[in-house]
Design a protein around this motif. Sequence first.
Motif, PDB file in Angstrom:
ATOM      1  N   ILE A  60       0.847  -1.196   0.000  1.00  9.76           N
ATOM      2  CA  ILE A  60       0.000   0.000   0.000  1.00  9.76           C
ATOM      3  C   ILE A  60       0.882   1.245   0.000  1.00  9.76           C
ATOM      4  O   ILE A  60       0.641   2.181  -0.760  1.00  9.76           O
ATOM      5  CB  ILE A  60      -0.970  -0.015   1.198  1.00  9.76           C
ATOM      6  CG1 ILE A  60      -2.023  -1.120   0.985  1.00  9.76           C
ATOM      7  CG2 ILE A  60      -1.626   1.349   1.395  1.00  9.76           C
ATOM      8  CD1 ILE A  60      -2.858  -1.434   2.209  1.00  9.76           C
ATOM      9  N   HIS A  64       0.470   3.331  -3.370  1.00  9.31           N
ATOM     10  CA  HIS A  64      -0.339   4.512  -3.076  1.00  9.31           C
ATOM     11  C   HIS A  64       0.534   5.735  -2.783  1.00  9.31           C
ATOM     12  O   HIS A  64       0.366   6.783  -3.404  1.00  9.31           O
ATOM     13  CB  HIS A  64      -1.263   4.213  -1.893  1.00  9.31           C
ATOM     14  CG  HIS A  64      -2.170   5.330  -1.521  1.00  9.31           C
ATOM     15  ND1 HIS A  64      -3.098   5.865  -2.390  1.00  9.31           N
ATOM     16  CD2 HIS A  64      -2.299   6.028  -0.367  1.00  9.31           C
ATOM     17  CE1 HIS A  64      -3.763   6.826  -1.785  1.00  9.31           C
ATOM     18  NE2 HIS A  64      -3.287   6.954  -0.551  1.00  9.31           N
ATOM     19  N   TRP A  71      -6.129   4.497  -4.184  1.00  8.51           N
ATOM     20  CA  TRP A  71      -6.379   3.225  -3.511  1.00  8.51           C
ATOM     21  C   TRP A  71      -7.851   2.898  -3.649  1.00  8.51           C
ATOM     22  O   TRP A  71      -8.706   3.630  -3.171  1.00  8.51           O
ATOM     23  CB  TRP A  71      -5.973   3.363  -2.062  1.00  8.51           C
ATOM     24  CG  TRP A  71      -6.032   2.138  -1.208  1.00  8.51           C
ATOM     25  CD1 TRP A  71      -6.443   0.897  -1.566  1.00  8.51           C
ATOM     26  CD2 TRP A  71      -5.670   2.058   0.158  1.00  8.51           C
ATOM     27  NE1 TRP A  71      -6.349   0.045  -0.510  1.00  8.51           N
ATOM     28  CE2 TRP A  71      -5.870   0.737   0.573  1.00  8.51           C
ATOM     29  CE3 TRP A  71      -5.184   2.975   1.078  1.00  8.51           C
ATOM     30  CZ2 TRP A  71      -5.613   0.311   1.873  1.00  8.51           C
ATOM     31  CZ3 TRP A  71      -4.942   2.545   2.359  1.00  8.51           C
ATOM     32  CH2 TRP A  71      -5.140   1.232   2.746  1.00  8.51           C
ATOM     33  N   HIS A  73     -10.666   1.086  -2.419  1.00  2.00           N
ATOM     34  CA  HIS A  73     -11.106   0.331  -1.243  1.00  2.00           C
ATOM     35  C   HIS A  73     -12.312  -0.568  -1.525  1.00  2.00           C
ATOM     36  O   HIS A  73     -12.654  -1.397  -0.690  1.00  2.00           O
ATOM     37  CB  HIS A  73     -11.468   1.294  -0.109  1.00  2.00           C
ATOM     38  CG  HIS A  73     -10.295   2.056   0.428  1.00  2.00           C
ATOM     39  ND1 HIS A  73      -9.377   1.500   1.272  1.00  2.00           N
ATOM     40  CD2 HIS A  73      -9.897   3.340   0.220  1.00  2.00           C
ATOM     41  CE1 HIS A  73      -8.466   2.399   1.582  1.00  2.00           C
ATOM     42  NE2 HIS A  73      -8.747   3.519   0.940  1.00  2.00           N
ATOM     43  N   ASP A  76     -11.353  -4.290  -1.232  1.00  3.89           N
ATOM     44  CA  ASP A  76     -10.451  -4.699  -0.157  1.00  3.89           C
ATOM     45  C   ASP A  76     -10.929  -5.961   0.553  1.00  3.89           C
ATOM     46  O   ASP A  76     -12.111  -6.110   0.849  1.00  3.89           O
ATOM     47  CB  ASP A  76     -10.316  -3.589   0.888  1.00  3.89           C
ATOM     48  CG  ASP A  76      -9.380  -2.482   0.465  1.00  3.89           C
ATOM     49  OD1 ASP A  76      -8.824  -2.561  -0.642  1.00  3.89           O
ATOM     50  OD2 ASP A  76      -9.212  -1.528   1.245  1.00  3.89           O
ATOM     51  N   THR A  81      -6.024  -5.821  -2.251  1.00  2.96           N
ATOM     52  CA  THR A  81      -6.505  -4.471  -2.519  1.00  2.96           C
ATOM     53  C   THR A  81      -6.074  -4.084  -3.929  1.00  2.96           C
ATOM     54  O   THR A  81      -5.287  -4.792  -4.554  1.00  2.96           O
ATOM     55  CB  THR A  81      -6.030  -3.456  -1.449  1.00  2.96           C
ATOM     56  OG1 THR A  81      -6.805  -2.259  -1.569  1.00  2.96           O
ATOM     57  CG2 THR A  81      -4.551  -3.149  -1.585  1.00  2.96           C
TER      58      THR A  81
END
Length: 159
Positions: A60, A64, A71, A73, A76, A81
């Motif tokens: 991440i 990101h 990102w 979500h 997720d 992700t």
Amino acid sequence: MKMMQKLLQKLKTATVIVLISVFVLLSSGWTSTAVAQPPMDELVTGYVSKVNVADLGRAIFFYHELLGMEWDHSQDTYRWTQFFYPNVPGTKIGVYESQPTGTGEAALTLVVNNIEEASDFLMSRRIEVSPIQDVGGGVLLAFFKDFDGNSLTLRQNGW
């Protein structure tokens, strides 16, 4: 004459077998979709490239924070992700926390307008980037890796 009758009988038997086979296939729901379906390029609306990573938190941070990807979500889970660039609709990179495998010879390729700026951007974030290579046709490439050894490429297309 008898030989002709035997041949006709075999032909009738073969015809009946073919007709029964076609009936069974059609009644079981089988149909040929080659003509009925649109071409694949009309069916595909984007892609998600998956890479395995050892630590989802580090991934991440890399995708990101360092690469500046959004990102996503919405997909997720505790081990998965996705990331994307908003100006490139329908394309995502999915990361899955598992035993890292690296991408080997394959590379996730980010197409950029200016490879020098993109390379400088990555290096300013302490990401090691290969020298820019001219591979012909005006195409320029530079290579880098995420924390798990997954290969990524910057590509500037020729005119």
